[in-house]
Scaffold this active site. Structure first.
Site, PDB file in Angstrom:
ATOM      1  CE1 TYR A   1      -3.753  -2.284   0.046  1.00 15.94           C
ATOM      2  CE2 TYR A   1      -2.818  -3.216   2.046  1.00 15.94           C
ATOM      3  CZ  TYR A   1      -3.730  -3.276   1.008  1.00 15.94           C
ATOM      4  OH  TYR A   1      -4.614  -4.320   0.930  1.00 15.94           O
ATOM      5  CG  HIS A  43     -13.372  -6.724  -1.964  1.00 13.50           C
ATOM      6  ND1 HIS A  43     -13.165  -6.162  -3.210  1.00 13.50           N
ATOM      7  CD2 HIS A  43     -12.290  -6.366  -1.220  1.00 13.50           C
ATOM      8  CE1 HIS A  43     -12.004  -5.515  -3.204  1.00 13.50           C
ATOM      9  NE2 HIS A  43     -11.456  -5.621  -2.019  1.00 13.50           N
ATOM     10  CG  ASP A  63     -28.559  -1.981  -0.896  1.00 13.16           C
ATOM     11  OD1 ASP A  63     -28.253  -2.196  -2.087  1.00 13.16           O
ATOM     12  OD2 ASP A  63     -29.117  -2.830  -0.176  1.00 13.16           O
ATOM     13  CG  HIS A  66      -9.977   0.000  -4.796  1.00 14.18           C
ATOM     14  ND1 HIS A  66     -10.381  -0.328  -3.526  1.00 14.18           N
ATOM     15  CD2 HIS A  66     -11.083   0.025  -5.566  1.00 14.18           C
ATOM     16  CE1 HIS A  66     -11.683  -0.513  -3.540  1.00 14.18           C
ATOM     17  NE2 HIS A  66     -12.141  -0.297  -4.766  1.00 14.18           N
ATOM     18  CG  LEU A  67      -4.429   3.090  -1.495  1.00 16.01           C
ATOM     19  CD1 LEU A  67      -4.212   2.600  -0.068  1.00 16.01           C
ATOM     20  CD2 LEU A  67      -3.667   4.384  -1.734  1.00 16.01           C
ATOM     21  CB  SER A  68      -3.613  -2.543  -4.369  1.00 16.73           C
ATOM     22  OG  SER A  68      -4.883  -2.942  -3.886  1.00 16.73           O
TER      23      SER A  68
HETATM   24  O1  CA2 Z   1      -6.168  -1.200  -2.651  1.00 22.70           O
HETATM   25  C1  CA2 Z   1      -7.002  -0.689  -1.893  1.00 22.70           C
HETATM   26  O2  CA2 Z   1      -7.119   0.525  -1.732  1.00 22.70           O
HETATM   27  C2  CA2 Z   1      -7.874  -1.591  -1.024  1.00 22.70           C
HETATM   28  O3  CA2 Z   1      -9.172  -0.991  -0.952  1.00 22.70           O
HETATM   29  C3  CA2 Z   1      -7.230  -1.646   0.341  1.00 22.70           C
HETATM   30  C4  CA2 Z   1      -7.930  -2.598   1.300  1.00 22.70           C
HETATM   31  C5  CA2 Z   1      -8.130  -3.973   0.656  1.00 22.70           C
HETATM   32  O4  CA2 Z   1      -8.894  -4.801   1.517  1.00 22.70           O
HETATM   33  C6  CA2 Z   1      -8.828  -3.870  -0.683  1.00 22.70           C
HETATM   34  O5  CA2 Z   1      -8.936  -5.163  -1.245  1.00 22.70           O
HETATM   35  C7  CA2 Z   1      -8.050  -2.980  -1.629  1.00 22.70           C
HETATM   36  C8  CA2 Z   1      -7.125  -2.760   2.565  1.00 22.70           C
HETATM   37  C9  CA2 Z   1      -6.919  -1.475   3.300  1.00 22.70           C
HETATM   38  C10 CA2 Z   1      -6.056  -1.764   4.473  1.00 22.70           C
HETATM   39  O6  CA2 Z   1      -4.944  -0.914   4.390  1.00 22.70           O
HETATM   40  C11 CA2 Z   1      -3.856  -1.249   5.098  1.00 22.70           C
HETATM   41  C12 CA2 Z   1      -2.831  -0.361   5.068  1.00 22.70           C
HETATM   42  C13 CA2 Z   1      -1.686  -0.645   5.742  1.00 22.70           C
HETATM   43  C14 CA2 Z   1      -1.559  -1.817   6.440  1.00 22.70           C
HETATM   44  C15 CA2 Z   1      -2.596  -2.716   6.467  1.00 22.70           C
HETATM   45  C16 CA2 Z   1      -3.759  -2.432   5.793  1.00 22.70           C
END
Ligand code: CA2
Length: 154
Positions: free
Chosen positions: A23, A80, A87, A100-102
């Protein structure tokens, strides 16, 4: 002035503190500064909030109808799973960008489905913190480009 609400979902408060390989190393306060700078440059007002609680996100989305012109949301894992958030967005019916970041489509299959994308004008995924910049700019672009339906004259 155009007003946009930016919502961060669960665990995004940990940004920069854990899993920097996935991230990035930017912290949430720094990401929020980037978002504010983007808003200022675009000439729009922005409010930014983060919650780990699904119900709180739903409440904020419901309340956004009166106060905001668009929503930019990274619902994190709720993307997800949450029909409740989906809604709420459908109910308020304001233009929404799923951010989304990723790149969720390159990750595990359970991340490929976005309930938010189904009710959004679009999705930005995979550009790290810059996804929010692009998402905010896309919302502004959408709002400014919306066609004004001519009203019949009496
Ligand atoms: O890529 C994204 O922005 C996500 O929404 C990030 C979520 C993940 O569950 C999605 O599938 C994709 C996770 C956010 C948690 O972020 C963290 C950051 C640092 C350390 C742990 C979690």
């Amino acid at each position: 002035m155009v007003r946009i609400l930016v919502l961060h979902g669960p665990n995004l408060n940990l940004l920069g503190l854990r899993e920097p390989d996935v991230y990035g190393s930017l912290t949430l306060p720094l990401l929020d500064e980037m978002i504010r700078a983007t808003a200022k440059e675009a000439g729009v007002e922005v409010d930014i909030r983060q919650s780990n609680a699904e119900g709180e996100l739903v409440t904020w989305i419901q309340a956004s109808r009166e106060r905001y012109d668009a929503l930019v949301i990274n619902a994190a894992a709720y993307t997800h799973t949450s029909i409740a958030i989906r809604d709420a967005i459908a109910a308020v019916d304001i233009p929404t960008v799923d951010v989304h970041l990723s790149n969720i489509h390159r990750r595990e299959p359970f991340r490929h489905r976005s309930y938010i994308a189904q009710v959004a004008i679009g999705q930005v995924s995979g550009f790290g913190a810059h996804s929010y910049v692009l998402g905010l700019q896309a919302a502004v672009h959408y709002l400014r480009g919306r066609k004004v339906v001519p009203q019949p004259t009496a």
